[in-house]
Design a protein around this motif. Structure first.
Motif, PDB file in Angstrom:
ATOM      1  N   ALA A   1       0.862  -1.196   0.000  1.00 22.50           N
ATOM      2  CA  ALA A   1       0.000   0.000   0.000  1.00 22.50           C
ATOM      3  C   ALA A   1       0.890   1.236   0.000  1.00 22.50           C
ATOM      4  CB  ALA A   1      -0.884  -0.009   1.244  1.00 22.50           C
ATOM      5  N   LEU A   2       0.505   2.222  -0.792  1.00 20.94           N
ATOM      6  CA  LEU A   2       1.311   3.442  -0.902  1.00 20.94           C
ATOM      7  C   LEU A   2       0.537   4.660  -0.413  1.00 20.94           C
ATOM      8  CD1 LEU A   2       2.838   2.915  -4.471  1.00 20.94           C
ATOM      9  CD2 LEU A   2       3.827   2.244  -2.265  1.00 20.94           C
ATOM     10  N   ASP A   3       1.254   5.562   0.246  1.00 21.32           N
ATOM     11  CA  ASP A   3       0.613   6.826   0.661  1.00 21.32           C
ATOM     12  C   ASP A   3       0.631   7.815  -0.512  1.00 21.32           C
ATOM     13  OD1 ASP A   3       3.138   7.958   0.525  1.00 21.32           O
ATOM     14  OD2 ASP A   3       3.466   7.986   2.698  1.00 21.32           O
ATOM     15  N   GLU A   4       0.192   9.031  -0.253  1.00 25.28           N
ATOM     16  CA  GLU A   4       0.072  10.018  -1.333  1.00 25.28           C
ATOM     17  C   GLU A   4       1.433  10.357  -1.941  1.00 25.28           C
ATOM     18  OE1 GLU A   4      -1.308  10.131   1.604  1.00 25.28           O
ATOM     19  OE2 GLU A   4      -3.456  10.010   1.128  1.00 25.28           O
ATOM     20  N   GLY A   5       2.489  10.145  -1.165  1.00 32.75           N
ATOM     21  CA  GLY A   5       3.837  10.434  -1.672  1.00 32.75           C
ATOM     22  C   GLY A   5       4.489   9.222  -2.329  1.00 32.75           C
ATOM     23  N   GLY A   6       3.728   8.111  -2.466  1.00 27.00           N
ATOM     24  CA  GLY A   6       4.268   6.924  -3.126  1.00 27.00           C
ATOM     25  C   GLY A   6       5.143   6.068  -2.215  1.00 27.00           C
ATOM     26  N   LYS A   7       5.057   6.326  -0.898  1.00 29.20           N
ATOM     27  CA  LYS A   7       5.857   5.546   0.070  1.00 29.20           C
ATOM     28  C   LYS A   7       4.970   4.474   0.714  1.00 29.20           C
ATOM     29  CE  LYS A   7       9.764   8.108   0.304  1.00 29.20           C
ATOM     30  NZ  LYS A   7       9.891   8.173  -1.156  1.00 29.20           N
ATOM     31  N   PRO A   8       5.588   3.289   1.049  1.00 27.86           N
ATOM     32  CA  PRO A   8       4.800   2.248   1.710  1.00 27.86           C
ATOM     33  C   PRO A   8       4.152   2.779   2.988  1.00 27.86           C
ATOM     34  CG  PRO A   8       6.924   1.368   1.044  1.00 27.86           C
ATOM     35  CD  PRO A   8       6.978   2.864   0.813  1.00 27.86           C
ATOM     36  N   CYS A   9       2.888   2.418   3.204  1.00 28.66           N
ATOM     37  CA  CYS A   9       2.190   2.887   4.409  1.00 28.66           C
ATOM     38  C   CYS A   9       1.393   1.750   5.037  1.00 28.66           C
ATOM     39  CB  CYS A   9       1.291   4.079   4.086  1.00 28.66           C
ATOM     40  SG  CYS A   9      -0.056   3.667   3.009  1.00 28.66           S
ATOM     41  N   GLU A  10       1.076   1.952   6.316  1.00 28.88           N
ATOM     42  CA  GLU A  10       0.446   0.900   7.122  1.00 28.88           C
ATOM     43  C   GLU A  10      -0.934   0.495   6.571  1.00 28.88           C
ATOM     44  OE1 GLU A  10      -0.008   0.398  11.886  1.00 28.88           O
ATOM     45  OE2 GLU A  10       1.472   1.812  11.115  1.00 28.88           O
ATOM     46  N   VAL A  11      -1.233  -0.799   6.693  1.00 30.40           N
ATOM     47  CA  VAL A  11      -2.549  -1.295   6.261  1.00 30.40           C
ATOM     48  C   VAL A  11      -3.330  -1.794   7.485  1.00 30.40           C
ATOM     49  CG1 VAL A  11      -1.705  -1.972   3.974  1.00 30.40           C
ATOM     50  CG2 VAL A  11      -1.693  -3.665   5.826  1.00 30.40           C
ATOM     51  N   PRO A  12      -4.662  -1.872   7.374  1.00 32.48           N
ATOM     52  CA  PRO A  12      -5.449  -2.411   8.491  1.00 32.48           C
ATOM     53  C   PRO A  12      -5.025  -3.843   8.827  1.00 32.48           C
ATOM     54  CG  PRO A  12      -6.889  -1.381   6.872  1.00 32.48           C
ATOM     55  CD  PRO A  12      -5.522  -1.435   6.264  1.00 32.48           C
ATOM     56  N   ARG A  13      -5.173  -4.226  10.093  1.00 36.40           N
ATOM     57  CA  ARG A  13      -4.926  -5.610  10.524  1.00 36.40           C
ATOM     58  C   ARG A  13      -5.976  -6.513   9.870  1.00 36.40           C
ATOM     59  NH1 ARG A  13      -0.570  -6.010  10.995  1.00 36.40           N
ATOM     60  NH2 ARG A  13      -0.716  -4.201   9.728  1.00 36.40           N
ATOM     61  N   LEU A  14      -5.661  -7.810   9.794  1.00 38.49           N
ATOM     62  CA  LEU A  14      -6.624  -8.748   9.224  1.00 38.49           C
ATOM     63  C   LEU A  14      -7.345  -9.469  10.360  1.00 38.49           C
ATOM     64  CD1 LEU A  14      -7.600  -9.776   6.443  1.00 38.49           C
ATOM     65  CD2 LEU A  14      -5.989 -11.679   6.693  1.00 38.49           C
ATOM     66  N   GLU A  15      -8.661  -9.314  10.371  1.00 41.00           N
ATOM     67  CA  GLU A  15      -9.455  -9.963  11.428  1.00 41.00           C
ATOM     68  C   GLU A  15      -9.811 -11.379  10.968  1.00 41.00           C
ATOM     69  OE1 GLU A  15     -12.985  -7.795  12.377  1.00 41.00           O
ATOM     70  OE2 GLU A  15     -13.601  -9.264  13.879  1.00 41.00           O
ATOM     71  N   LEU A  16      -9.248 -12.360  11.665  1.00 37.67           N
ATOM     72  CA  LEU A  16      -9.451 -13.753  11.254  1.00 37.67           C
ATOM     73  C   LEU A  16     -10.722 -14.269  11.911  1.00 37.67           C
ATOM     74  CD1 LEU A  16      -5.732 -14.869  11.725  1.00 37.67           C
ATOM     75  CD2 LEU A  16      -6.838 -14.014   9.642  1.00 37.67           C
ATOM     76  N   VAL A  17     -11.683 -14.684  11.090  1.00 39.20           N
ATOM     77  CA  VAL A  17     -12.996 -15.066  11.616  1.00 39.20           C
ATOM     78  C   VAL A  17     -13.141 -16.582  11.671  1.00 39.20           C
ATOM     79  CG1 VAL A  17     -15.481 -14.842  11.258  1.00 39.20           C
ATOM     80  CG2 VAL A  17     -13.957 -12.937  10.656  1.00 39.20           C
ATOM     81  N   THR A  18     -12.741 -17.254  10.608  1.00 34.75           N
ATOM     82  CA  THR A  18     -13.005 -18.695  10.513  1.00 34.75           C
ATOM     83  C   THR A  18     -11.703 -19.490  10.686  1.00 34.75           C
ATOM     84  OG1 THR A  18     -12.598 -18.747   8.145  1.00 34.75           O
ATOM     85  CG2 THR A  18     -14.842 -18.216   8.841  1.00 34.75           C
ATOM     86  N   GLU A  19     -11.868 -20.802  10.858  1.00 31.32           N
ATOM     87  CA  GLU A  19     -10.713 -21.714  10.922  1.00 31.32           C
ATOM     88  C   GLU A  19      -9.917 -21.596   9.626  1.00 31.32           C
ATOM     89  OE1 GLU A  19      -8.514 -23.508  12.809  1.00 31.32           O
ATOM     90  OE2 GLU A  19      -9.999 -22.605  14.112  1.00 31.32           O
ATOM     91  N   GLU A  20     -10.634 -21.506   8.511  1.00 29.95           N
ATOM     92  CA  GLU A  20     -10.016 -21.384   7.182  1.00 29.95           C
ATOM     93  C   GLU A  20      -9.173 -20.100   7.109  1.00 29.95           C
ATOM     94  OE1 GLU A  20      -9.530 -22.896   4.452  1.00 29.95           O
ATOM     95  OE2 GLU A  20      -9.089 -21.208   3.119  1.00 29.95           O
ATOM     96  N   ASP A  21      -9.681 -18.978   7.679  1.00 27.35           N
ATOM     97  CA  ASP A  21      -8.906 -17.717   7.707  1.00 27.35           C
ATOM     98  C   ASP A  21      -7.598 -17.921   8.473  1.00 27.35           C
ATOM     99  OD1 ASP A  21     -11.071 -16.506   6.496  1.00 27.35           O
ATOM    100  OD2 ASP A  21     -11.788 -15.509   8.325  1.00 27.35           O
ATOM    101  N   ARG A  22      -7.693 -18.648   9.609  1.00 30.51           N
ATOM    102  CA  ARG A  22      -6.494 -18.841  10.454  1.00 30.51           C
ATOM    103  C   ARG A  22      -5.481 -19.732   9.749  1.00 30.51           C
ATOM    104  NH1 ARG A  22     -10.198 -17.469  14.525  1.00 30.51           N
ATOM    105  NH2 ARG A  22     -11.427 -19.364  14.393  1.00 30.51           N
ATOM    106  N   ARG A  23      -5.970 -20.771   9.056  1.00 28.71           N
ATOM    107  CA  ARG A  23      -5.060 -21.662   8.321  1.00 28.71           C
ATOM    108  C   ARG A  23      -4.379 -20.880   7.188  1.00 28.71           C
ATOM    109  NH1 ARG A  23      -5.032 -24.112   3.872  1.00 28.71           N
ATOM    110  NH2 ARG A  23      -7.145 -23.539   3.327  1.00 28.71           N
ATOM    111  N   ALA A  24      -5.184 -20.074   6.454  1.00 27.33           N
ATOM    112  CA  ALA A  24      -4.638 -19.288   5.340  1.00 27.33           C
ATOM    113  C   ALA A  24      -3.588 -18.299   5.857  1.00 27.33           C
ATOM    114  CB  ALA A  24      -5.765 -18.557   4.617  1.00 27.33           C
ATOM    115  N   TRP A  25      -3.848 -17.707   7.032  1.00 24.95           N
ATOM    116  CA  TRP A  25      -2.897 -16.747   7.622  1.00 24.95           C
ATOM    117  C   TRP A  25      -1.560 -17.441   7.917  1.00 24.95           C
ATOM    118  CZ3 TRP A  25      -2.618 -11.560   9.161  1.00 24.95           C
ATOM    119  CH2 TRP A  25      -1.560 -11.253  10.031  1.00 24.95           C
ATOM    120  N   SER A  26      -1.616 -18.617   8.571  1.00 25.85           N
ATOM    121  CA  SER A  26      -0.374 -19.332   8.931  1.00 25.85           C
ATOM    122  C   SER A  26       0.430 -19.662   7.679  1.00 25.85           C
ATOM    123  CB  SER A  26      -0.668 -20.644   9.651  1.00 25.85           C
ATOM    124  OG  SER A  26      -1.468 -20.394  10.748  1.00 25.85           O
ATOM    125  N   GLU A  27      -0.271 -20.126   6.642  1.00 21.59           N
ATOM    126  CA  GLU A  27       0.438 -20.471   5.399  1.00 21.59           C
ATOM    127  C   GLU A  27       1.023 -19.219   4.750  1.00 21.59           C
ATOM    128  OE1 GLU A  27      -2.385 -24.365   4.502  1.00 21.59           O
ATOM    129  OE2 GLU A  27      -2.381 -22.701   3.060  1.00 21.59           O
TER     130      GLU A  27
END
Ligand SMILES: CC(C)(COP(=O)(O)OP(=O)(O)OC[C@H]1O[C@@H](n2cnc3c(N)ncnc32)[C@H](O)[C@@H]1OP(=O)(O)O)[C@@H](O)C(=O)NCCC(=O)NCCS
Length: 161
Positions: free
Chosen positions: A118-144
């Motif tokens: 993600a880039l800010d207005e100046g084209g520099k990398p900027c922070e993104v929202p955290r990923l809220e893991l809801v399902t078992e599948e989300d948690r498995r995908a996150w670990s991988e």
């Protein structure tokens, strides 16, 4: 505009569809791999931008597979889902299938993992929202995804030696 502190994978999920026409053919008469890669990157970028609420650029594409050919006349469907996020990066997994419009039969044809920054207005990398893991599948995908990102960064560090 308020930036979300965290988002679920389903909150940014996207599906792109395109009918495969003669102009999409390779020399063998199937769909050109480059066109599939372009659609995969487009779907991945949309999911990453939806998650980040920022412009995002592709920084890595890996594990792109071509498991089965896609035929002209089929509907190409790219399903993109955020699997892992770092501080400024977003990993998206894209699964592709081809749908026969008359019979409704579907064939899994490709998979890929892509990383966007993600880039800010100046084209520099900027922070993104955290990923809220809801399902078992989300948690498995996150670990991988976490493992894959570690391997990418190790490869990058080695390439820079
Ligand atoms: C995107 C860009 C501005 C980032 O600059 P950079 O100096 O590499 O920035 P950083 O080293 O701070 O890395 C930014 C993020 O990318 C990640 N990253 C860097 N190299 C990576 C790689 N090879 N694979 C996966 N992630 C990588 C970093 O871990 C960091 O993520 P984090 O904050 O979540 O840990 C720069 O690499 C760039 O402009 N690349 C070209 C992008 C482009 O043109 N894409 C094609 C068109 S969309």
């Amino acid at each position: 505009m308020t930036l979300a502190a965290k988002k679920t994978p389903d909150g940014s999920r996207v599906t792109l569809h395109q009918l495969m026409l003669p102009e999409h053919a390779n020399a063998l008469g199937n769909v050109h791999g480059g066109l599939i890669m372009k659609m995969v990157d487009e779907a991945g970028a949309i999911a990453a931008m939806r998650h980040a609420q920022r412009q995002c650029v592709t920084i890595a594409i890996d594990s792109m597979t071509f498991d089965k050919p896609v035929h002209l006349g089929e509907l190409l469907v790219c399903d993109a889902k955020v699997t892992y996020v770092g501080r400024t990066s977003v990993e998206v997994s894209v699964r592709v299938h081809a749908e026969h419009l008359i019979t409704g039969a579907t064939t899994h044809t490709n998979s890929a993992h892509l990383v966007y920054v993600a880039l800010d207005e100046g084209g520099k990398p900027c922070e993104v929202p955290r990923l809220e893991l809801v399902t078992e599948e989300d948690r498995r995908a996150w670990s991988e995804g976490e493992l894959r990102q570690g391997e990418r960064l190790t490869r990058r560090a080695r390439a820079r030696l």
